[in-house]
Enzyme design. Structure first.
Site, PDB file in Angstrom:
ATOM      1  N   ASP A 289       0.857  -1.183   0.000  1.00  0.00           N
ATOM      2  CA  ASP A 289       0.000   0.000   0.000  1.00  0.00           C
ATOM      3  C   ASP A 289       0.893   1.232   0.000  1.00  0.00           C
ATOM      4  O   ASP A 289       1.659   1.443   0.943  1.00  0.00           O
ATOM      5  CB  ASP A 289      -0.900  -0.018   1.240  1.00  0.00           C
ATOM      6  CG  ASP A 289      -2.040   0.980   1.167  1.00  0.00           C
ATOM      7  OD1 ASP A 289      -1.909   1.986   0.440  1.00  0.00           O
ATOM      8  OD2 ASP A 289      -3.065   0.773   1.854  1.00  0.00           O
ATOM      9  N   ARG A 291      -0.262   4.410  -0.267  1.00  0.00           N
ATOM     10  CA  ARG A 291      -1.035   5.612   0.041  1.00  0.00           C
ATOM     11  C   ARG A 291      -0.461   6.362   1.247  1.00  0.00           C
ATOM     12  O   ARG A 291       0.180   5.779   2.111  1.00  0.00           O
ATOM     13  CB  ARG A 291      -2.490   5.244   0.321  1.00  0.00           C
ATOM     14  CG  ARG A 291      -3.253   4.794  -0.894  1.00  0.00           C
ATOM     15  CD  ARG A 291      -4.655   4.332  -0.543  1.00  0.00           C
ATOM     16  NE  ARG A 291      -4.642   3.094   0.238  1.00  0.00           N
ATOM     17  CZ  ARG A 291      -5.723   2.448   0.644  1.00  0.00           C
ATOM     18  NH1 ARG A 291      -6.916   2.942   0.344  1.00  0.00           N
ATOM     19  NH2 ARG A 291      -5.636   1.335   1.323  1.00  0.00           N
TER      20      ARG A 291
END
Length: 357
Positions: A289, A291
Site C-alpha cells: 500500500d 497511500r
C-alpha cells in the site's frame, strides 16, 4: 534578480520531465548523476545517456526480489547495464508484463558499496510520478544546462513530508444518496492531484463527525467494476451520512493504493495471471500500500474536525489518524455485499492487509 523555484516546485517539474522521457540531474555531495525513468526511456535517449557515462539500473527491493537479483542496499538494488543490452531489456527489468513469457533476465550482477541516495531519490520521484519504480542512473561530470536538477537528500525528505494544501473552491452540490452537501477542492502545493472533501449537512465541529477516507477508484467508483468493493463502499458511506444527517467524506486521489491507474491496470493484468493483489504490487516494485493517509488527517484539521467516527474496515486508517492528532472515538464498519468477482480480493484484504471483514 533571477526567480528561483522552490524545492517543491522543482520536484513537480522533475515529475513532468520523467513522464515525458527527459532525465533529471540529481546531486549527492560531490556525486552527480543523470536519472531517467525506464518506463518512458526511448532508445534514442538511452544512446544519449550512454554517451555521458556508464549507466546502471536502480530497482526497488520488491522488484529485485522478483527478478532474483541480490539486494545489497536495503530498499533497492543497483544493476549495471550490459553494453549489449538496450531499451527493451531495460523495460523487461522494470515491467513484469513479460515475466512469465521471459522469466530469465540475467544473470543479474548487483552492485554493492557506495552511496545510494541518488538512486533512492530517483525511485521516489518515479513513484510520485506514477511511473514504474525503476530508473536508469548515469554518473556524470558534465554540466548539462536546461535539465531539472536538485539535491538527493532534501528531495527524499520533501517527497516523504506532509504536503501543504490550499482550498481553491467550494460549492453546494445536492446528492441523490445524501441530500445537501458542500464540495471542497484542495490543491497540494507540490503539483500533485487535487483532493476533495464532501461535507454532508452541517456537521458540528465540537463533537465526533461521521467520516470516511475514500481513495479514488476510477474503475469501481465511476465504471462500476465488480473486481473491488470501492464503488459500493463509496455509495454506502454517502447513504449512511445522509441517514445520519451529517458527515464528511474525503475523496483522496490515491488511485490503486497510491500507485496510479496505469499501474493498477498492470496489477490487474498480473492478477489475471494468478497473482493476488499484494503479490501483483510487489512484482511491479511497489509495497502493499503506497497511500499517504496523513493527507486525510490534514484535511480533517483544515475543515475544523478533531474527532471522528470513522467509516472503515482498515485498522491502519484508525491508527494513522490517531497518530496525526485526530481522535477516533468509534470505528464504524462499512461492509458491502460480495460478488463472485471480488471475493478473492476481499479475502486477501483480510488475510494480508488486516482489514476487518
Amino acid at each position: 534578480m533571477p526567480l528561483i523555484p522552490t524545492l517543491s516546485e522543482t520536484l513537480a517539474r522533475a515529475r513532468a520531465d520523467l513522464r515525458v522521457g527527459l532525465p533529471v540531474v540529481i546531486r549527492d555531495g560531490e556525486q552527480t548523476a543523470l536519472v531517467a525513468a525506464i518506463e518512458t526511456l526511448s532508445p534514442a535517449r538511452l544512446a544519449e545517456l550512454r554517451a555521458q557515462g556508464a549507466p546502471h539500473v536502480a530497482l526497488t527491493a520488491r522488484r529485485a526480489e522478483t527478478l532474483k537479483a541480490r539486494v545489497y542496499d536495503g530498499d533497492l538494488a543497483r544493476l549495471p547495464l550490459p553494453p549489449d543490452q538496450g531499451a527493451d531489456w531495460l523495460r523487461g527489468l522494470a515491467d513484469p508484463a513479460g515475466d512469465l513469457a521471459n522469466p530469465m533476465k540475467g544473470p543479474l550482477f548487483a552492485m554493492r558499496g557506495g552511496a545510494t541516495d541518488i538512486e533512492r531519490a530517483g525511485i521516489a520521484l518515479a513513484k510520485s510520478a506514477h511511473l514504474l519504480p525503476a530508473v536508469l542512473v548515469v554518473p556524470t561530470t558534465q554540466d548539462l544546462p536546461g535539465l531539472t536538477r536538485f539535491d538527493a537528500l532534501p528531495a527524499i525528505a520533501s517527497l516523504a513530508a506532509e504536503t501543504a494544501m490550499a482550498e481553491v473552491a467550494a460549492a453546494r452540490v445536492p446528492l441523490a444518496l445524501a441530500g445537501q452537501s458542500r464540495l471542497h477542492i484542495y490543491r497540494p502545493d507540490d503539483g500533485e492531484a487535487e483532493h476533495y472533501a464532501v461535507e454532508i449537512g452541517q456537521p458540528a465541529r465540537d463533537k465526533p463527525v461521521l467520516a470516511r477516507l475514500h481513495s479514488a477508484c476510477f474503475t469501481g467508483d465511476v465504471l462500476g467494476s465488480l473486481k473491488c468493493d470501492c464503488g459500493p463502499q463509496l455509495h454506502e458511506a454517502l447513504r449512511m451520512m445522509g441517514e445520519n444527517g451529517a458527515g464528511v467524506l474525503l475523496y483522496l486521489n490515491q488511485e490503486g493504493r497510491g500507485i496510479g491507474l496505469a499501474n493498477k491496470m498492470r496489477a490487474y493484468s498480473l492478477q489475471d495471471q494468478g497473482y493476488d493483489t499484494v503479490e501483483a504490487n510487489h512484482r511491479l516494485g511497489f509495497e502493499d500500500d503506497e497511500r499517504d493517509f496523513r493527507i486525510g488527517a490534514a484535511l480533517l484539521r483544515r475543515l475544523g474536525f478533531g474527532q471522528v467516527r470513522l467509516l472503515t474496515n482498515n485498522p491502519r486508517k484508525v491508527q494513522m489518524l490517531e497518530n496525526h492528532g485526530i481522535g477516533v472515538t468509534e470505528r464504524v464498519p462499512l461492509i458491502t455485499p460480495r460478488n463472485r468477482f471480488n471475493t478473492g480480493y476481499l479475502d486477501i484484504k483480510a488475510e494480508k492487509s488486516g482489514h476487518l471483514l
